[in-house]
Motif scaffolding. Structure first.
Motif, PDB file in Angstrom:
ATOM      1  N   GLU A  25      28.578  42.066  44.008  1.00  0.00           N
ATOM      2  CA  GLU A  25      28.450  40.720  44.569  1.00  0.00           C
ATOM      3  C   GLU A  25      28.334  39.651  43.478  1.00  0.00           C
ATOM      4  OE1 GLU A  25      24.972  38.540  46.939  1.00  0.00           O
ATOM      5  OE2 GLU A  25      25.880  40.196  48.073  1.00  0.00           O
ATOM      6  N   LYS A  26      27.528  39.912  42.442  1.00  0.00           N
ATOM      7  CA  LYS A  26      27.356  38.941  41.355  1.00  0.00           C
ATOM      8  C   LYS A  26      28.634  38.763  40.541  1.00  0.00           C
ATOM      9  CE  LYS A  26      22.410  39.233  40.424  1.00  0.00           C
ATOM     10  NZ  LYS A  26      21.393  39.600  39.421  1.00  0.00           N
ATOM     11  N   ALA A  27      29.400  39.827  40.404  1.00  0.00           N
ATOM     12  CA  ALA A  27      30.608  39.786  39.588  1.00  0.00           C
ATOM     13  C   ALA A  27      31.861  39.454  40.386  1.00  0.00           C
ATOM     14  CB  ALA A  27      30.794  41.137  38.879  1.00  0.00           C
ATOM     15  N   SER A  28      31.745  39.360  41.693  1.00  0.00           N
ATOM     16  CA  SER A  28      32.946  39.210  42.527  1.00  0.00           C
ATOM     17  C   SER A  28      33.524  37.797  42.497  1.00  0.00           C
ATOM     18  CB  SER A  28      32.648  39.621  43.969  1.00  0.00           C
ATOM     19  OG  SER A  28      31.730  38.739  44.553  1.00  0.00           O
ATOM     20  N   PHE A  29      34.822  37.729  42.707  1.00  0.00           N
ATOM     21  CA  PHE A  29      35.561  36.479  42.768  1.00  0.00           C
ATOM     22  C   PHE A  29      36.712  36.674  43.745  1.00  0.00           C
ATOM     23  CE2 PHE A  29      37.376  39.119  39.516  1.00  0.00           C
ATOM     24  CZ  PHE A  29      38.740  38.999  39.701  1.00  0.00           C
ATOM     25  N   LYS A  30      37.317  35.572  44.160  1.00  0.00           N
ATOM     26  CA  LYS A  30      38.372  35.628  45.159  1.00  0.00           C
ATOM     27  C   LYS A  30      39.735  35.422  44.501  1.00  0.00           C
ATOM     28  CE  LYS A  30      39.640  33.983  49.676  1.00  0.00           C
ATOM     29  NZ  LYS A  30      39.233  33.249  50.857  1.00  0.00           N
ATOM     30  N   VAL A  31      40.677  36.295  44.834  1.00  0.00           N
ATOM     31  CA  VAL A  31      42.067  36.113  44.444  1.00  0.00           C
ATOM     32  C   VAL A  31      42.762  35.427  45.611  1.00  0.00           C
ATOM     33  CG1 VAL A  31      44.254  37.292  43.976  1.00  0.00           C
ATOM     34  CG2 VAL A  31      42.166  38.065  42.855  1.00  0.00           C
ATOM     35  N   THR A  32      43.390  34.296  45.315  1.00  0.00           N
ATOM     36  CA  THR A  32      44.098  33.529  46.336  1.00  0.00           C
ATOM     37  C   THR A  32      45.595  33.570  46.038  1.00  0.00           C
ATOM     38  OG1 THR A  32      43.798  31.500  45.064  1.00  0.00           O
ATOM     39  CG2 THR A  32      42.129  31.998  46.731  1.00  0.00           C
ATOM     40  N   ALA A  33      46.381  32.974  46.904  1.00  0.00           N
ATOM     41  CA  ALA A  33      47.833  32.960  46.728  1.00  0.00           C
ATOM     42  C   ALA A  33      48.202  32.263  45.421  1.00  0.00           C
ATOM     43  CB  ALA A  33      48.492  32.255  47.909  1.00  0.00           C
ATOM     44  N   GLY A  34      49.167  32.808  44.730  1.00  0.00           N
ATOM     45  CA  GLY A  34      49.644  32.199  43.494  1.00  0.00           C
ATOM     46  C   GLY A  34      49.039  32.843  42.264  1.00  0.00           C
ATOM     47  N   LYS A  35      48.864  32.029  41.233  1.00  0.00           N
ATOM     48  CA  LYS A  35      48.353  32.509  39.946  1.00  0.00           C
ATOM     49  C   LYS A  35      46.855  32.277  39.868  1.00  0.00           C
ATOM     50  CE  LYS A  35      52.685  31.712  37.613  1.00  0.00           C
ATOM     51  NZ  LYS A  35      53.399  31.104  36.498  1.00  0.00           N
ATOM     52  N   ASN A  36      46.123  33.325  39.506  1.00  0.00           N
ATOM     53  CA  ASN A  36      44.669  33.273  39.376  1.00  0.00           C
ATOM     54  C   ASN A  36      44.297  33.599  37.935  1.00  0.00           C
ATOM     55  OD1 ASN A  36      43.577  33.335  42.440  1.00  0.00           O
ATOM     56  ND2 ASN A  36      45.464  34.476  42.283  1.00  0.00           N
ATOM     57  N   HIS A  37      43.225  32.979  37.445  1.00  0.00           N
ATOM     58  CA  HIS A  37      42.784  33.188  36.064  1.00  0.00           C
ATOM     59  C   HIS A  37      41.290  33.479  36.031  1.00  0.00           C
ATOM     60  CE1 HIS A  37      46.598  31.620  34.537  1.00  0.00           C
ATOM     61  NE2 HIS A  37      46.513  30.758  35.540  1.00  0.00           N
ATOM     62  N   VAL A  38      40.907  34.445  35.192  1.00  0.00           N
ATOM     63  CA  VAL A  38      39.497  34.801  34.988  1.00  0.00           C
ATOM     64  C   VAL A  38      39.281  34.949  33.498  1.00  0.00           C
ATOM     65  CG1 VAL A  38      37.740  36.580  35.361  1.00  0.00           C
ATOM     66  CG2 VAL A  38      39.313  36.014  37.198  1.00  0.00           C
ATOM     67  N   GLN A  39      38.128  34.498  33.019  1.00  0.00           N
ATOM     68  CA  GLN A  39      37.757  34.649  31.624  1.00  0.00           C
ATOM     69  C   GLN A  39      36.432  35.386  31.548  1.00  0.00           C
ATOM     70  OE1 GLN A  39      37.689  31.075  29.261  1.00  0.00           O
ATOM     71  NE2 GLN A  39      36.313  31.989  27.758  1.00  0.00           N
ATOM     72  N   ILE A  40      36.351  36.330  30.614  1.00  0.00           N
ATOM     73  CA  ILE A  40      35.115  37.079  30.389  1.00  0.00           C
ATOM     74  C   ILE A  40      34.775  36.976  28.909  1.00  0.00           C
ATOM     75  CG2 ILE A  40      34.017  39.361  30.371  1.00  0.00           C
ATOM     76  CD1 ILE A  40      35.752  40.110  32.774  1.00  0.00           C
ATOM     77  N   ASN A  41      33.534  36.631  28.604  1.00  0.00           N
ATOM     78  CA  ASN A  41      33.029  36.607  27.240  1.00  0.00           C
ATOM     79  C   ASN A  41      32.252  37.892  26.993  1.00  0.00           C
ATOM     80  OD1 ASN A  41      33.863  33.865  26.497  1.00  0.00           O
ATOM     81  ND2 ASN A  41      32.412  33.244  28.064  1.00  0.00           N
ATOM     82  N   LEU A  42      32.664  38.647  25.977  1.00  0.00           N
ATOM     83  CA  LEU A  42      31.957  39.898  25.680  1.00  0.00           C
ATOM     84  C   LEU A  42      30.563  39.597  25.157  1.00  0.00           C
ATOM     85  CD1 LEU A  42      34.534  42.308  24.003  1.00  0.00           C
ATOM     86  CD2 LEU A  42      33.878  42.096  26.393  1.00  0.00           C
ATOM     87  N   ARG A  43      29.646  40.509  25.476  1.00  0.00           N
ATOM     88  CA  ARG A  43      28.267  40.431  24.984  1.00  0.00           C
ATOM     89  C   ARG A  43      28.113  41.424  23.870  1.00  0.00           C
ATOM     90  NH1 ARG A  43      27.999  38.337  29.559  1.00  0.00           N
ATOM     91  NH2 ARG A  43      26.353  37.629  30.844  1.00  0.00           N
TER      92      ARG A  43
END
Length: 140
Positions: A122-140
Motif C-alpha cells: 500500500e505504501k509503495a503502490s501507484f497507479k498506471v494510467t493510459a499512456g506513458k507513466n513515469h516513476v523515480q526511485i532513489n536508492l538508499r
C-alpha cells in the motif's frame, strides 16, 4: 451482424489502448556502475517486495552515470508497486550483513520505507494510467 462487428471493434479498441501503456522507471543515486539494478514490478501485494516468481514483470538494468532507466511496455491500467536493489556483485540477490541490513542500495516506489523491514504494498503502490507513466526511485 452489426452488433457483432461493433463488439469486435470495441475489443480491438480496448486492446489497442492497453498495448500503448508504458511505465518508465528511473533509479537514481546508484553508488557505482558495477553490476546491475534488479527490478521487480508487482500488480498486487502477493509476493511484494522480494518474490521474483510472483512479480508481474522483472528487469535487470545496466547502470550508466550512476542511474538506471528501464521502460516496461504494454502495461494494463491498475495499481502496481516496484522494488529495486543494486546487485553490485551480480549475484542476483540482495547482499545483507549479519543483522539482515542491506549492504547495497535498495528502494521502493514512492521512495516508501518500512519501520523495521520493507514497506507495505500500500505504501509503495501507484497507479498506471493510459499512456506513458513515469516513476523515480532513489536508492538508499
Amino acid at each position: 451482424m452489426k452488433t457483432f462487428l461493433t463488439f469486435i471493434l470495441m475489443l480491438f479498441a480496448v486492446k489497442t489502448t492497453q498495448a500503448n501503456n508504458s511505465l518508465t522507471l528511473t533509479v537514481d543515486k546508484v553508488k557505482n556502475e558495477q553490476g546491475f539494478i534488479r527490478v521487480l514490478l508487482f500488480k498486487g501485494e502477493t509476493g511484494f517486495p522480494d518474490s521474483p516468481e510472483k512479480a508481474y514483470k522483472s528487469a535487470s538494468i545496466k547502470i550508466v552515470g550512476n542511474k538506471a532507466v528501464v521502460t516496461f511496455e504494454n502495461i494494463p491500467e491498475g495499481i502496481y508497486a516496484l522494488s529495486v536493489f543494486h546487485d553490485s556483485q551480480n549475484t542476483g540477490k540482495l547482499r545483507t550483513n549479519a543483522f539482515g541490513i542491506p549492504r547495497d542500495g535498495y528502494g521502493f516506489s514512492n521512495d516508501a520505507m518500512g519501520t523495521f523491514g520493507p514497506p507495505s504494498f500500500e505504501k509503495a503502490s501507484f497507479k498506471v494510467t493510459a499512456g506513458k507513466n513515469h516513476v523515480q526511485i532513489n536508492l538508499r
